[in-house]
Design a protein around this motif. Structure first.
Motif, mmCIF file in Angstrom:
data_model
loop_
_atom_site.group_PDB
_atom_site.id
_atom_site.type_symbol
_atom_site.label_atom_id
_atom_site.label_comp_id
_atom_site.label_asym_id
_atom_site.label_seq_id
_atom_site.Cartn_x
_atom_site.Cartn_y
_atom_site.Cartn_z
ATOM 1 N N VAL A 74 7.181 3.912 -8.768
ATOM 2 C CA VAL A 74 7.053 4.752 -9.963
ATOM 3 C C VAL A 74 8.444 5.263 -10.304
ATOM 4 O O VAL A 74 9.136 5.831 -9.443
ATOM 5 N N ASN A 75 8.880 5.053 -11.546
ATOM 6 C CA ASN A 75 10.161 5.579 -12.015
ATOM 7 C C ASN A 75 9.903 6.842 -12.823
ATOM 8 O O ASN A 75 9.305 6.794 -13.897
ATOM 9 N N PHE A 76 10.329 7.966 -12.281
ATOM 10 C CA PHE A 76 10.101 9.273 -12.901
ATOM 11 C C PHE A 76 11.044 9.436 -14.086
ATOM 12 O O PHE A 76 12.267 9.328 -13.940
ATOM 13 N N ASP A 77 10.502 9.685 -15.257
ATOM 14 C CA ASP A 77 11.299 9.816 -16.480
ATOM 15 C C ASP A 77 11.640 11.281 -16.705
ATOM 16 O O ASP A 77 10.830 12.049 -17.213
ATOM 17 N N ILE A 78 12.846 11.669 -16.302
ATOM 18 C CA ILE A 78 13.256 13.063 -16.410
ATOM 19 C C ILE A 78 13.224 13.544 -17.859
ATOM 20 O O ILE A 78 12.826 14.666 -18.162
ATOM 21 N N ALA A 79 13.649 12.678 -18.779
ATOM 22 C CA ALA A 79 13.748 13.082 -20.184
ATOM 23 C C ALA A 79 12.393 13.474 -20.768
ATOM 24 O O ALA A 79 12.321 14.284 -21.692
ATOM 25 N N ARG A 80 11.316 12.896 -20.226
ATOM 26 C CA ARG A 80 9.981 13.181 -20.743
ATOM 27 C C ARG A 80 9.119 13.967 -19.753
ATOM 28 O O ARG A 80 7.901 14.003 -19.861
ATOM 29 N N GLY A 135 0.794 -1.223 0.000
ATOM 30 C CA GLY A 135 0.000 0.000 0.000
ATOM 31 C C GLY A 135 0.825 1.271 0.000
ATOM 32 O O GLY A 135 0.263 2.363 -0.123
ATOM 33 N N ARG A 136 2.120 1.167 0.155
ATOM 34 C CA ARG A 136 2.992 2.338 0.095
ATOM 35 C C ARG A 136 3.437 2.588 -1.351
ATOM 36 O O ARG A 136 3.556 1.647 -2.149
ATOM 37 N N THR A 137 3.716 3.862 -1.674
ATOM 38 C CA THR A 137 4.168 4.223 -3.017
ATOM 39 C C THR A 137 5.509 4.941 -2.928
ATOM 40 O O THR A 137 5.651 5.912 -2.192
ATOM 41 N N VAL A 138 6.460 4.433 -3.698
ATOM 42 C CA VAL A 138 7.828 4.962 -3.705
ATOM 43 C C VAL A 138 8.134 5.482 -5.103
ATOM 44 O O VAL A 138 7.875 4.801 -6.099
ATOM 45 N N LEU A 139 8.710 6.685 -5.166
ATOM 46 C CA LEU A 139 9.063 7.303 -6.447
ATOM 47 C C LEU A 139 10.573 7.387 -6.577
ATOM 48 O O LEU A 139 11.256 7.910 -5.691
ATOM 49 N N ASN A 140 11.113 6.889 -7.689
ATOM 50 C CA ASN A 140 12.515 7.078 -8.038
ATOM 51 C C ASN A 140 12.642 8.351 -8.875
ATOM 52 O O ASN A 140 12.137 8.412 -10.001
#
Length: 308
Positions: A75-81, A45-50
């Motif tokens: 969730v992997n944050f896509d810096i390029a987009r 139930g926890r959410t972790v963002l890279n």
């Protein structure tokens, strides 16, 4: 630091008891997950963002594996987009992400102080974990290096540790120094060319030297660092072959160390520049053990900051 951590920005403020607690927890995570083959459900139930603004192989992948093995959503944050390319500020990015109800943000950034900035300006209870900022800190690397050493040489009070290479620009070196000092290492040697050694006031612990042969003599652990070319001025770039001649770890130099000396490297490795291939792949190398321990250390850190 007996209280539970909510963020992990640096090891500088952590005492021996806190660091030991995290290392103990990492070993329990390794055993409970059957060395990573069985998932745990501590963070369901926890959410972790890279949130990685710099390239990464080991750190980003191991954080993702650690979170998933604990049952969290990742969730992997896509810096390029992302909208950062449209001029969105870091502060606006932070508040936008917070509005999506994240539990933890794992951030890597080229600018020193970015994770601390996010802690100061976060408007929610989100936890911030530093995955490397500038040349300041890489706390989970410091922990996994300490764990790797402890598995083979548990008594830090009797250890001589040599760190060699581009210490001036290395966040890994600083976190290692904090961890080893807190754990009571007997002798810490910091070696490299003068231009790549930090100012003594910047890193007050350790014995500084430019003599690599002397630094290796009798060492129980040798940690080699790559040249941080992305963080140094062109005038500081050494000739690579000459650098290896003076500061490269080869099999002949390794013979000067204590029997069974542990050879370590945070990666990525530049073979033939800071370390010879036969040493990197040799019997005394613990480099791949470091990578494996990274997952369990990051599981321990996530469980510490997010566990109910």
């Amino acid at each position: 630091m007996s209280t539970r951590l909510h963020h992990l920005i640096s090891l500088a403020q952590l005492d021996r008891a806190c660091i030991t607690r995290l290392l103990d927890r990492a070993e329990r995570m390794r055993d409970a997950s059957l060395h990573g083959t069985r998932k745990l459900d501590l963070l369901h139930g926890r959410t972790v963002l890279n949130l990685f603004f710099e390239p990464s192989t080991r750190t980003r992948t191991s954080f993702e594996l650690a979170a998933r093995r604990l049952g969290a959503d990742v969730v992997n944050f896509d810096i390029a987009r992302s909208s950062t390319n449209k001029g969105e500020t870091l502060l606006d990015t932070l508040h936008t992400l917070e509005a999506m109800h994240l539990d933890a943000i794992i951030v890597r950034h080229r600018e020193t102080g970015t994770p601390e900035f996010m802690v100061r300006h976060a408007m929610s209870g989100v936890s911030v974990i530093n995955a490397g900022d500038g040349n300041h800190a890489h706390p989970t690397q410091g922990l996994l290096d300490a764990l790797t050493i402890r598995q083979h040489r548990p008594d830090f009070n009797n250890l001589t540790v040599t760190i060699c290479g581009d210490i001036r620009h290395s966040r890994v070196a600083r976190s290692d120094i904090h961890a080893f000092t807190a754990l009571g290492v007997r002798e810490l040697r910091l070696c490299g060319p003068e231009s790549l050694l930090p100012e003594p006031d910047d890193v007050p612990q350790g014995h500084f030297t430019e003599d690599f042969d002397a630094a290796v003599e009798g060492a129980d652990v040798i940690i080699m660092l790559r040249l941080q070319k992305e963080r140094m001025a062109a005038t500081l770039l050494p000739d690579e072959s000459a650098y290896f001649e003076r500061f490269g770890l080869n099999s002949e130099r390794l013979k000067r160390a204590a029997p069974g000396c542990l050879v370590m490297h945070p990666g990525p490795i530049n073979r033939g520049i800071e370390i010879a291939p036969d040493v990197a792949d040799g019997a005394q190398s613990r480099i791949l053990e470091q990578v494996g321990n990274g997952v369990f250390v990051r599981m321990a850190v996530l469980a510490e900051v997010l566990g109910r």
